[in-house]
Design a protein around this motif. Structure first.
Motif, short mmCIF file in Angstrom:
data_model
loop_
_atom_site.label_atom_id
_atom_site.label_comp_id
_atom_site.label_asym_id
_atom_site.label_seq_id
_atom_site.Cartn_x
_atom_site.Cartn_y
_atom_site.Cartn_z
N ALA A 99 56.91 -2.44 47.37
CA ALA A 99 56.12 -1.52 48.19
C ALA A 99 54.81 -1.13 47.53
CB ALA A 99 56.93 -0.27 48.53
N LEU A 100 54.76 -1.07 46.19
CA LEU A 100 53.54 -0.66 45.50
C LEU A 100 52.51 -1.78 45.41
CD1 LEU A 100 55.02 1.42 42.55
CD2 LEU A 100 53.79 2.29 44.53
N GLN A 101 52.94 -3.02 45.61
CA GLN A 101 52.04 -4.16 45.44
C GLN A 101 50.84 -4.13 46.39
OE1 GLN A 101 52.02 -6.47 43.10
NE2 GLN A 101 53.87 -5.75 42.12
N GLY A 102 51.03 -3.61 47.60
CA GLY A 102 49.96 -3.64 48.59
C GLY A 102 48.99 -2.47 48.51
N ILE A 103 49.16 -1.57 47.57
CA ILE A 103 48.30 -0.39 47.48
C ILE A 103 47.00 -0.76 46.78
CG2 ILE A 103 48.08 1.92 46.52
CD1 ILE A 103 51.14 2.17 46.91
N ASP A 104 45.90 -0.40 47.40
CA ASP A 104 44.57 -0.73 46.89
C ASP A 104 44.09 0.40 45.97
OD1 ASP A 104 41.93 -1.38 46.42
OD2 ASP A 104 41.45 -1.78 48.52
N PHE A 105 44.38 0.28 44.67
CA PHE A 105 44.00 1.32 43.72
C PHE A 105 42.49 1.38 43.51
CE2 PHE A 105 48.48 1.44 42.87
CZ PHE A 105 48.69 2.78 42.61
N GLU A 106 41.81 0.29 43.75
CA GLU A 106 40.34 0.32 43.65
C GLU A 106 39.78 1.27 44.71
OE1 GLU A 106 36.67 -2.81 44.02
OE2 GLU A 106 38.51 -3.49 43.07
N GLN A 107 40.31 1.19 45.93
CA GLN A 107 39.87 2.08 47.00
C GLN A 107 40.25 3.52 46.68
OE1 GLN A 107 37.91 1.20 49.52
NE2 GLN A 107 37.77 3.30 50.12
N ILE A 108 41.43 3.73 46.12
CA ILE A 108 41.85 5.09 45.74
C ILE A 108 40.88 5.67 44.71
CG2 ILE A 108 43.62 6.42 44.51
CD1 ILE A 108 45.71 4.66 45.93
N MET A 109 40.46 4.87 43.73
CA MET A 109 39.54 5.36 42.71
C MET A 109 38.18 5.71 43.31
SD MET A 109 41.22 5.65 39.94
CE MET A 109 42.63 6.04 40.97
N LYS A 110 37.74 4.94 44.31
CA LYS A 110 36.48 5.26 45.00
C LYS A 110 36.60 6.61 45.71
CE LYS A 110 34.89 0.54 45.76
NZ LYS A 110 34.69 -0.52 46.76
N LEU A 111 37.73 6.85 46.35
CA LEU A 111 37.94 8.12 47.04
C LEU A 111 38.00 9.29 46.06
CD1 LEU A 111 40.58 6.95 49.68
CD2 LEU A 111 38.19 7.59 50.12
N VAL A 112 38.64 9.07 44.92
CA VAL A 112 38.71 10.12 43.89
C VAL A 112 37.30 10.44 43.39
CG1 VAL A 112 39.49 10.61 41.53
CG2 VAL A 112 41.07 9.62 43.20
N ASP A 113 36.48 9.43 43.18
CA ASP A 113 35.11 9.65 42.74
C ASP A 113 34.30 10.45 43.76
OD1 ASP A 113 35.51 8.40 40.30
OD2 ASP A 113 34.77 6.45 41.00
N GLN A 114 34.72 10.39 45.03
CA GLN A 114 34.06 11.15 46.10
C GLN A 114 34.69 12.53 46.29
OE1 GLN A 114 34.05 8.64 49.58
NE2 GLN A 114 33.03 6.99 48.51
N GLY A 115 35.68 12.88 45.44
CA GLY A 115 36.24 14.23 45.47
C GLY A 115 37.57 14.38 46.18
N LEU A 116 38.23 13.28 46.59
CA LEU A 116 39.51 13.39 47.28
C LEU A 116 40.62 13.63 46.27
CD1 LEU A 116 40.67 13.21 50.17
CD2 LEU A 116 41.28 10.85 49.64
N VAL A 117 41.44 14.65 46.52
CA VAL A 117 42.59 14.96 45.68
C VAL A 117 43.78 15.32 46.57
CG1 VAL A 117 41.23 15.79 43.71
CG2 VAL A 117 41.98 17.40 45.45
N GLY A 118 44.96 15.40 45.98
CA GLY A 118 46.17 15.75 46.72
C GLY A 118 47.01 14.53 46.98
N LYS A 119 47.90 14.63 48.00
CA LYS A 119 48.75 13.49 48.34
C LYS A 119 47.92 12.51 49.15
CE LYS A 119 52.90 14.18 50.11
NZ LYS A 119 53.98 14.37 51.08
N LEU A 120 47.75 11.30 48.61
CA LEU A 120 46.92 10.30 49.25
C LEU A 120 47.74 9.29 50.04
CD1 LEU A 120 44.32 9.57 46.43
CD2 LEU A 120 44.32 11.37 48.15
N ILE A 121 48.93 9.00 49.57
CA ILE A 121 49.75 7.97 50.21
C ILE A 121 51.19 8.42 50.26
CG2 ILE A 121 50.63 5.59 49.99
CD1 ILE A 121 48.00 4.88 48.61
N GLU A 122 51.82 8.18 51.41
CA GLU A 122 53.26 8.40 51.55
C GLU A 122 53.81 7.21 52.32
OE1 GLU A 122 56.49 11.79 52.86
OE2 GLU A 122 54.37 12.14 53.25
N ILE A 123 54.78 6.53 51.71
CA ILE A 123 55.36 5.33 52.32
C ILE A 123 56.86 5.55 52.44
CG2 ILE A 123 55.79 2.85 52.05
CD1 ILE A 123 53.29 2.80 50.20
N GLU A 124 57.38 5.27 53.61
CA GLU A 124 58.83 5.26 53.85
C GLU A 124 59.14 3.86 54.33
OE1 GLU A 124 62.48 7.08 53.71
OE2 GLU A 124 60.69 8.36 53.66
N SER A 125 59.80 3.06 53.48
CA SER A 125 60.05 1.66 53.84
C SER A 125 61.26 1.56 54.77
CB SER A 125 60.27 0.81 52.59
OG SER A 125 61.51 1.12 52.00
#
Length: 164
Positions: free
Chosen positions: A127-153
């Motif tokens: 389940a973690l393989q498909g997560i785009d951490f590069e995109q998450i880091m871009k969002l963090v650099d723009q000030g996004l914090v908190g729960k970013l992803i929730e997956i229920e397989s």
């Protein structure tokens, strides 16, 4: 955990205000502001509402001692933490009963991405393989914090990713 007094002092300083200036805006004494900031007393509700307006934060952010990591939000530039001081927190509760908690400093995540590392499988789950951490880091650099992803397989695995 930050106290109300600590938050009042931090928000006041971020607004580049003195205790006297804040007191004047609220029609209270500078001694009252000093007592709040030193946690010797707390403001009444109408003043808390005014403080939240002056600081441009919600009442919840102002008065809660616990940070609410459940809500993803964009933090104003002057209130943002340095991303180099932040963490990516991954919580995995597998259908097999495994509980995994991973805390990664953001500089480590960025370093891993720079050398091409991918997220490892946990207990054979992909389940973690498909997560785009590069995109998450871009969002963090723009000030996004908190729960970013929730997956229920489909097979009952539950994964949450927070940035704090």
């Amino acid at each position: 955990m930050k106290t109300l007094g600590t938050k009042i002092a931090e928000y006041r300083k971020l607004k580049k205000m003195t205790q006297e200036e804040l007191a004047s805006k609220l029609n209270v004494s500078s001694q009252a502001v000093s007592k709040w900031e030193n946690d010797l007393s707390i403001p009444d509700l109408p003043i808390l509402i005014e403080l939240s307006d002056i600081f441009n934060v919600s009442l919840d952010e102002l008065i809660r001692q616990k940070e609410n990591a459940e809500i993803a939000r964009v933090v104003e530039p002057q209130l943002r933490k340095d991303p180099e001081q932040m963490m990516v927190k991954i919580v995995i509760n597998s259908s097999d009963g495994d509980k995994v908690r991973i805390n990664l400093p953001i500089p480590l995540v960025k370093a891993g991405m720079a050398i091409g590392m991918s997220m490892p499988q946990v207990n054979g789950k992909e389940a973690l393989q498909g997560i785009d951490f590069e995109q998450i880091m871009k969002l963090v650099d723009q000030g996004l914090v908190g729960k970013l992803i929730e997956i229920e397989s489909a097979d009952g695995d539950h994964i949450e990713i927070f940035v704090e």
